[in-house]
Motif scaffolding. Sequence first.
Motif, PDB file in Angstrom:
ATOM      1  N   GLN A 104      55.936  37.858  49.587  1.00  0.00           N
ATOM      2  CA  GLN A 104      54.599  38.430  49.101  1.00  0.00           C
ATOM      3  C   GLN A 104      53.282  38.302  48.035  1.00  0.00           C
ATOM      4  O   GLN A 104      53.575  37.187  47.356  1.00  0.00           O
ATOM      5  N   ALA A 105      51.841  39.072  48.859  1.00  0.00           N
ATOM      6  CA  ALA A 105      50.643  37.779  47.794  1.00  0.00           C
ATOM      7  C   ALA A 105      50.428  39.505  48.017  1.00  0.00           C
ATOM      8  O   ALA A 105      49.317  40.005  48.268  1.00  0.00           O
ATOM      9  N   SER A 106      49.041  39.040  46.498  1.00  0.00           N
ATOM     10  CA  SER A 106      48.162  40.344  46.499  1.00  0.00           C
ATOM     11  C   SER A 106      46.559  39.477  46.740  1.00  0.00           C
ATOM     12  O   SER A 106      46.362  38.405  46.035  1.00  0.00           O
ATOM     13  N   VAL A 107      45.441  39.909  47.471  1.00  0.00           N
ATOM     14  CA  VAL A 107      44.310  39.122  46.816  1.00  0.00           C
ATOM     15  C   VAL A 107      43.229  40.605  46.247  1.00  0.00           C
ATOM     16  O   VAL A 107      43.623  41.727  46.397  1.00  0.00           O
ATOM     17  N   GLY A 166      46.145  35.675  45.957  1.00  0.00           N
ATOM     18  CA  GLY A 166      47.711  34.274  46.099  1.00  0.00           C
ATOM     19  C   GLY A 166      48.703  35.173  45.908  1.00  0.00           C
ATOM     20  O   GLY A 166      48.979  36.383  46.232  1.00  0.00           O
ATOM     21  N   ARG A 167      49.803  34.430  45.878  1.00  0.00           N
ATOM     22  CA  ARG A 167      51.596  34.694  46.015  1.00  0.00           C
ATOM     23  C   ARG A 167      51.767  35.735  44.373  1.00  0.00           C
ATOM     24  O   ARG A 167      51.185  35.444  43.497  1.00  0.00           O
ATOM     25  N   ALA A 180      46.699  40.288  41.479  1.00  0.00           N
ATOM     26  CA  ALA A 180      45.298  39.912  41.893  1.00  0.00           C
ATOM     27  C   ALA A 180      44.354  39.333  40.698  1.00  0.00           C
ATOM     28  O   ALA A 180      43.369  38.649  41.367  1.00  0.00           O
ATOM     29  N   LEU A 181      44.901  40.081  39.594  1.00  0.00           N
ATOM     30  CA  LEU A 181      43.679  39.491  38.901  1.00  0.00           C
ATOM     31  C   LEU A 181      43.505  38.293  37.853  1.00  0.00           C
ATOM     32  O   LEU A 181      43.370  38.250  37.675  1.00  0.00           O
ATOM     33  N   ARG A 182      44.704  38.461  38.041  1.00  0.00           N
ATOM     34  CA  ARG A 182      45.557  36.795  37.931  1.00  0.00           C
ATOM     35  C   ARG A 182      44.955  35.734  38.742  1.00  0.00           C
ATOM     36  O   ARG A 182      44.282  34.579  37.800  1.00  0.00           O
ATOM     37  N   GLU A 183      45.487  35.970  39.415  1.00  0.00           N
ATOM     38  CA  GLU A 183      44.916  35.102  40.678  1.00  0.00           C
ATOM     39  C   GLU A 183      42.980  35.166  40.567  1.00  0.00           C
ATOM     40  O   GLU A 183      43.089  33.909  40.413  1.00  0.00           O
TER      41      GLU A 183
END
Length: 242
Positions: free
Chosen positions: A74-77, A110-111, A123-126
Amino acid sequence: MTQDSVEPINAAPFAPLPSFDPRTVPVTAVDSDLPAVPATQLTPAALRARFAAPPPWEPEIWREPRFADRVPAQASVLVPIVMRDEPSVILTQRTTNLSTHSGQVAFPGGRVDPEDINVAAAALREAWEEVGLESRFVDILGSLPTYTTGTSFIITPVVALVRPGFVLTNNPYEVAESFEVPLAFLMNPANHRRHVMEWEASDGQHERREWFSMPYQDGKHERFVWGATAGMLRNLYRFLSA
């Protein structure tokens, strides 16, 4: 590249991609027959209204054919739309030392880590870790359906408005450059190019891959947006034009 033509989630075996430069793969079509999203629908107020009450719609691309043998993750952008007089989207050029999608244009992301409370938090952390975008400048609008890459990342695109005044600081290990592309350019299908690559795999099977590209000339630099990033932007176009 429709939902009906994509590979099932349990498809096997995968077909590794040969080494290639996507810029050299011929363009098979340009979607200039489709209408651009009007500028009136790209304002912060219009974007807020669209995500608050989404219309019936379907993403054009759900997943890519698998070409890497890895466990799905699982990932988010973050799809960060900067609220300028002409709205723009923050994108990054990934460094060439990364294990996946190195050197490509991408959204910050990312992950999803176990400590992330949801995909928006991830997404905010990445975005903070990759380009130093502070969450206090970011207003989450909502998410688009997941997009599964050929490398088995199940990505949730988190769309957000970003207030001007932020300062980006690129993580040199992950991000070679960060830049902005006008949202109107990305939401105009006259800038959406289709590519097809065919090759014979090691087992003798005929393989085929299709993708979009949206190359943007940024002064002396061509920002070659393609693959998963272009696919998610194409889905955003379908959402905003529905």
